[in-house]
Design a protein around this motif. Structure first.
Motif: not given
Length: 133
Positions: A90-91, A98-102, A110-111, A117-122
């Motif tokens: 959903d939106d 998107k706000s987290n860089g995906f 996929a997104w 390591s930060w991206a994995l945590r997010l």
């Protein structure tokens, strides 16, 4: 391996310029321009940082975890962390991604974002949050 070779060549070049400058100073003649050493030092620094970054990337392991219907995958070959949803999120979820860089990858379905390591945590936090909702 290539970066280590490049680093060695750059350091050797820097030492040659330093030795040349030392000889020229003794003779009282002009030395090499200062920007040569500055540029070499910056190039050496950036190669060292890149080597350090790649060593950290080696420590990240390939995983495939499931949180409810959501699958989290890491792909070291493409340097990506991916979140795969069963359908279109959903939106609010898309805005959070998107706000987290995906970004949406139609090719992979996929997104995804660059693996670190930060991206994995997010990705884990988002997947857990969406699975619990």
């Amino acid at each position: 391996k290539k970066l280590k070779e490049k680093l060695t060549k750059l350091e050797e070049k820097r030492e040659k310029i330093k030795a040349y400058n030392k000889e020229q100073k003794k003779k009282g003649e002009p030395i090499a321009d200062a920007y040569h050493l500055s540029n070499l030092s910056q190039n050496i620094r950036s190669v060292k940082l890149r080597i350090e970054y790649l060593k950290k990337q080696e420590n990240i392991e390939e995983i495939e975890e499931t949180y409810g219907d959501i699958t989290l995958k890491t792909d070291k070959d493409y340097n990506r962390v991916r979140l795969i949803f069963p359908g279109k999120p959903d939106d609010a979820i898309r805005a959070k991604l998107k706000s987290n860089g995906f970004r949406w990858s139609p090719y992979n379905g996929a997104w995804q974002r660059q693996l670190n390591s930060w991206a994995l945590r997010l990705a884990k936090e988002i997947a857990q949050e969406v699975a619990n909702v």
